[in-house]
Structures are given as structure tokens and as C-alpha cells.
Design an enzyme around this catalytic site. Structure first.
Site, PDB file in Angstrom:
ATOM      1  N   ARG A 115       1.023  -1.169   0.154  1.00  0.00           N
ATOM      2  CA  ARG A 115       0.185   0.130  -0.088  1.00  0.00           C
ATOM      3  C   ARG A 115       0.739   1.344  -0.072  1.00  0.00           C
ATOM      4  O   ARG A 115       1.643   1.461   0.954  1.00  0.00           O
ATOM      5  CB  ARG A 115      -1.106  -0.025   1.419  1.00  0.00           C
ATOM      6  CG  ARG A 115      -1.489   1.240   1.553  1.00  0.00           C
ATOM      7  CD  ARG A 115      -2.842   1.164   2.502  1.00  0.00           C
ATOM      8  NE  ARG A 115      -4.041   0.613   1.992  1.00  0.00           N
ATOM      9  CZ  ARG A 115      -4.987   0.544   2.692  1.00  0.00           C
ATOM     10  NH1 ARG A 115      -5.213   1.155   3.660  1.00  0.00           N
ATOM     11  NH2 ARG A 115      -6.045  -0.195   2.158  1.00  0.00           N
ATOM     12  N   HIS A 142      -7.474   0.802  -6.054  1.00  0.00           N
ATOM     13  CA  HIS A 142      -7.740  -0.118  -5.103  1.00  0.00           C
ATOM     14  C   HIS A 142      -8.387  -1.436  -5.545  1.00  0.00           C
ATOM     15  O   HIS A 142      -9.388  -1.793  -5.332  1.00  0.00           O
ATOM     16  CB  HIS A 142      -8.269   0.511  -3.897  1.00  0.00           C
ATOM     17  CG  HIS A 142      -8.500  -0.100  -2.598  1.00  0.00           C
ATOM     18  ND1 HIS A 142      -7.561  -1.342  -2.445  1.00  0.00           N
ATOM     19  CD2 HIS A 142      -8.928   0.025  -1.383  1.00  0.00           C
ATOM     20  CE1 HIS A 142      -7.724  -1.629  -0.862  1.00  0.00           C
ATOM     21  NE2 HIS A 142      -8.672  -0.784  -0.271  1.00  0.00           N
ATOM     22  N   GLN A 145     -10.307  -4.030  -3.198  1.00  0.00           N
ATOM     23  CA  GLN A 145     -11.516  -3.498  -2.605  1.00  0.00           C
ATOM     24  C   GLN A 145     -12.525  -3.923  -3.767  1.00  0.00           C
ATOM     25  O   GLN A 145     -13.673  -4.329  -3.422  1.00  0.00           O
ATOM     26  CB  GLN A 145     -11.445  -2.174  -2.168  1.00  0.00           C
ATOM     27  CG  GLN A 145     -12.717  -1.721  -1.686  1.00  0.00           C
ATOM     28  CD  GLN A 145     -13.002  -2.128  -0.214  1.00  0.00           C
ATOM     29  OE1 GLN A 145     -12.281  -2.162   0.552  1.00  0.00           O
ATOM     30  NE2 GLN A 145     -14.377  -2.555  -0.060  1.00  0.00           N
ATOM     31  N   ASP A 237     -17.464   6.996  -0.765  1.00  0.00           N
ATOM     32  CA  ASP A 237     -16.196   6.825  -0.039  1.00  0.00           C
ATOM     33  C   ASP A 237     -15.673   8.235   0.450  1.00  0.00           C
ATOM     34  O   ASP A 237     -16.518   9.170   0.249  1.00  0.00           O
ATOM     35  CB  ASP A 237     -15.123   6.503  -1.228  1.00  0.00           C
ATOM     36  CG  ASP A 237     -13.498   6.276  -0.644  1.00  0.00           C
ATOM     37  OD1 ASP A 237     -13.365   6.187   0.574  1.00  0.00           O
ATOM     38  OD2 ASP A 237     -12.690   6.159  -1.328  1.00  0.00           O
ATOM     39  N   CYS A 277     -16.512   1.473   1.305  1.00  0.00           N
ATOM     40  CA  CYS A 277     -15.261   0.568   1.228  1.00  0.00           C
ATOM     41  C   CYS A 277     -14.721   0.732   2.701  1.00  0.00           C
ATOM     42  O   CYS A 277     -14.201  -0.231   3.217  1.00  0.00           O
ATOM     43  CB  CYS A 277     -14.186   1.096   0.470  1.00  0.00           C
ATOM     44  SG  CYS A 277     -13.762   2.711   0.481  1.00  0.00           S
ATOM     45  N   ARG A 305     -13.646  -9.262   1.688  1.00  0.00           N
ATOM     46  CA  ARG A 305     -12.185  -8.923   1.399  1.00  0.00           C
ATOM     47  C   ARG A 305     -11.389 -10.290   1.516  1.00  0.00           C
ATOM     48  O   ARG A 305     -10.358 -10.427   1.211  1.00  0.00           O
ATOM     49  CB  ARG A 305     -11.644  -7.576   2.167  1.00  0.00           C
ATOM     50  CG  ARG A 305     -12.418  -6.427   1.812  1.00  0.00           C
ATOM     51  CD  ARG A 305     -11.594  -5.654   0.705  1.00  0.00           C
ATOM     52  NE  ARG A 305     -10.159  -5.753   0.471  1.00  0.00           N
ATOM     53  CZ  ARG A 305      -9.763  -4.770   1.003  1.00  0.00           C
ATOM     54  NH1 ARG A 305     -10.114  -3.646   1.458  1.00  0.00           N
ATOM     55  NH2 ARG A 305      -8.264  -4.754   0.810  1.00  0.00           N
TER      56      ARG A 305
HETATM   57  N1  NVA Z   1      -9.990   6.560  -0.972  1.00  0.00           N
HETATM   58  C1  NVA Z   1      -9.858   6.005   0.241  1.00  0.00           C
HETATM   59  C2  NVA Z   1      -9.879   4.534   0.315  1.00  0.00           C
HETATM   60  C3  NVA Z   1      -9.834   3.902   1.531  1.00  0.00           C
HETATM   61  C4  NVA Z   1      -9.916   2.610   1.742  1.00  0.00           C
HETATM   62  C5  NVA Z   1      -8.195   6.544   0.400  1.00  0.00           C
HETATM   63  O1  NVA Z   1      -7.601   6.244  -0.514  1.00  0.00           O
HETATM   64  O2  NVA Z   1      -7.974   7.030   1.682  1.00  0.00           O
HETATM   65  N1   CP Z   2     -11.291  -0.496   2.835  1.00  0.00           N
HETATM   66  C1   CP Z   2     -10.035  -0.516   2.970  1.00  0.00           C
HETATM   67  O1   CP Z   2      -9.020  -0.892   2.198  1.00  0.00           O
HETATM   68  O2   CP Z   2      -9.765  -0.380   4.380  1.00  0.00           O
HETATM   69  P1   CP Z   2      -8.470   0.129   5.066  1.00  0.00           P
HETATM   70  O3   CP Z   2      -7.823   1.145   4.702  1.00  0.00           O
HETATM   71  O4   CP Z   2      -8.849  -0.077   6.651  1.00  0.00           O
HETATM   72  O5   CP Z   2      -7.435  -1.231   4.896  1.00  0.00           O
END
Ligand code: NVA
Ligand code: CP
Length: 322
Positions: A115, A142, A145, A237, A277, A305
Site C-alpha cells: 500500500r 484499489h 477492494q 467513499d 469501502c 475482502r
Molecule cells: N479513497 C480512500 C480509500 C480508503 C480505503 C483512501 O485512499 O483513503
Molecule cells: N477498505 C480498506 O481498504 O480499508 P483499510 O484502509 O482499513 O485497509
């Protein structure tokens, strides 16, 4: 042990050796993941040794609850082991080059989950490591997800092709992944964003090209009601993604008309579900009334997931049988 648990299942392979973007997977790859995820969900113990002795390195530059726990629990549930590498500080590539990180890790582990902020960090890992690399969220997309979300939608409706999903809010990483993966599966995706917050044109074009092949439609709007009209799923989101916290205040003002409320849900199909998500901010992108309603499927999304990522890891890191 039952016969099922003794059976050695021949596992097919994906057309790719890494999962870096939703753009990488074909529709048949997605169906393969869904089929295996379904088997794993209904009979998890049958797969308890599918990745026996395998090691997974998990690199995180950003916080995580769901992704970290599901990959770690998933790996343990398949007989393997996961190691968490905190790269919040220093970020990947700062202490040593990403190439060197990749060339070290491939000597010890069987797969990498990453990540990162920059999408190029996961592609650089993949270019330099001979082991599979899985995108666990970047600023661009992502995929894990989105795969889990469409698996969940398929469970709820008994089909995917012909459904319509409305994504309301920021044209962000989640929006990109939902458009591209949805289009491949024959799901039409309506996106409603404020002016200037549209998804990136390359993801829109790619999704439209996929949609032409599956009969789906990808449409952009600036009016949330228009986008939600007749949708089977309304998805939102956060308004400020990880790394954009500095702009949260101004974004809260710009995005206020895009809050998912009961009134907005009323524009969708009467049998519509609400999706997110997570993490969610009640009172911002969604009201508590909607996210905590019986038609909200956010915790099913979170559960799935685990099952889809177990499938993904077996398909990418397994020896071809479970
Ligand atoms: N758009 C959000 C998704 C989190 C799972 C982010 O990137 O923070
Ligand atoms: N939805 C998701 O990826 O959650 P986290 O950021 O907690 O991993």
C-alpha cells in the site's frame, strides 16, 4: 476429515503474475477469483494448507484496518505467514531504493502486498521482484477492494451483468477501480462528482472501452440524484483520501451536496443496497441513517475482502493445487 477436505483441487492460474491495477485482469480472471473465493468462503478448512510454508511481506505506507487484517488472517488461514513492514516513515524508497527492497524480499518471501502513495512504487516493486506483487491501494486504484465489492454485489443480486452502480463523491482511487472492474463484469457505473473532482480520463476511457465489450455503460454526472436514478447499488467513499487530510476542511464544503442521504437513496431502485469501502465518516459522505440501515452491506463487503484475497493469493502464490 471429509472427502472434500482430502480432495486435491487443481487450481488454474490468472493471466498475470502480479495484481497492480484493475486494468490487468480479464473478465475470466475475475470469474476465476470469484469461483475460488466462493469455495473458500463455504469451506475455508479445505484450503488450510493451500499456502503452507509460504511467506508474505506486507508493506504499508498508509494506515489500514481491513486490508492489513484480511491479508494477515488470510495468509494464516491458508497455512502461510505474513510479515508487516511499517513504511509510514521512512516511505518506500527513502532508506534504500525500491529496486533493492524488491531484490532483497524476493530472496526470503513468496509474495509482496504493498500500500503506497505513488502508484509507480508498486509497479517498480513488481518490475524488480520475481515474486508476485499485489496492490493493496495506491493513490490511483484499489483493485482488491473493487474485486471484493463486486463479489459481494454478485452474492446479493445473484448476478452482476446488467446491474447499475452509482458512485457518489470524489473521482478517486476507489472510483477508478469500481469503474474499470465494473465495466469488465458488465456492470454499468454512473459517477457523480463535483466539478474538478472527476476520475482521471485514462481510467474513464479504459472503463468505457471495456464497457463497450460487455454491454455496460460508464457515465459521468455532476448531479448525484441523476447518477443515483434507478441504481441497484449506491456507493460512496471518504471526501479526503489518505494523504489529502490537509484539504479535508475545504473538501467538506465542496462535497456537501454529494452526501448520501435517505433522500438520495430514494432516487435509486427500490431494492438498492448502500456500499462503502470504509473507513466511513458518518455525517460527511454518508448519514448514519443510511450506513446503519438494513440495506447497507458495508460489513459484508469488509468480510468478503478476506475470501477474495485468499483466492487471489492462492492463484498468484500457490503451486497450482490446494
Ligand atoms: N479513497 C480512500 C480509500 C480508503 C480505503 C483512501 O485512499 O483513503
Ligand atoms: N477498505 C480498506 O481498504 O480499508 P483499510 O484502509 O482499513 O485497509
Amino acid at each position: 476429515m471429509s472427502t472434500v477436505m482430502n480432495a486435491v483441487e487443481k487450481i488454474e492460474r490468472l493471466g498475470v503474475s502480479d495484481l497492480l491495477s484493475d486494468r490487468d485482469l480479464t473478465r475470466s480472471d475475475l470469474n476465476l477469483i470469484f469461483q475460488l473465493a466462493q469455495n473458500i468462503k463455504s469451506s475455508p478448512r479445505s484450503y488450510a494448507r493451500a499456502l503452507e510454508g509460504k511467506q508474505l511481506a506486507m508493506i504499508f505506507e498508509k494506515p489500514s484496518l481491513r486490508t492489513r487484517v484480511t491479508f494477515e488472517v488470510g495468509m494464516t488461514g491458508l497455512g502461510g505467514h505474513a510479515i508487516y513492514l511499517d513504511h509510514a516513515k521512512p516511505r518506500l524508497g527513502e532508506r534504500e531504493s525500491i529496486r533493492d527492497v524488491a531484490r532483497n524480499l524476493e530472496r526470503w518471501v513468496d509474495g509482496i502486498v504493498a500500500r503506497t502513495f505513488a502508484h509507480s512504487a508498486v509497479t517498480e516493486l513488481a518490475e524488480n521482484a520475481s515474486i508476485p506483487v499485489i496492490n493493496a491501494l495506491t493513490d490511483l486504484c484499489h483493485p482488491c477492494q473493487a474485486i471484493g465489492d463486486y463479489f459481494t454485489l454478485g452474492e446479493k443480486f445473484g448476478k452482476l451483468k446488467g446491474l447499475k452502480l452509482a458512485f457518489i463523491g470524489d473521482g478517486n482511487n476507489m472510483c477508478h477501480s469500481l469503474m474499470v472492474t465494473g465495466a469488465k463484469l458488465g456492470v454499468s457505473v454512473n459517477v457523480a462528482t463535483p466539478n474538478g473532482f472527476e476520475p482521471k480520463p485514462e481510467f474513464v476511457e479504459d472503463a468505457k472501452a471495456c464497457a463497450r465489450r460487455t454491454g455496460a455503460k460508464i457515465q459521468l454526472f455532476h448531479d448525484p440524484v441523476e447518477a443515483a436514478r434507478g441504481a441497484n447499488a449506491v456507493y460512496t467513499d471518504v471526501w479526503a483520501s489518505m494523504g489529502q487530510e490537509y484539504a479535508a476542511h475545504i473538501r467538506a464544503q465542496v462535497f456537501a451536496p454529494f452526501q448520501v442521504t435517505s433522500e438520495l437513496m430514494a432516487a435509486a431502485d427500490p431494492g438498492a443496497v448502500f456500499m462503502h469501502c470504509l473507513p466511513a465518516h458518518r455525517g460527511q459522505e454518508v448519514t448514519g441513517e443510511v450506513i446503519d440501515s438494513p440495506y447497507s452491506i458495508v460489513y459484508d463487503q469488509a468480510e468478503n475482502r478476506l475470501h477474495v484475497q485468499k483466492a487471489l493469493m492462492i492463484l498468484l502464490m500457490g503451486n497450482g493445487h490446494a
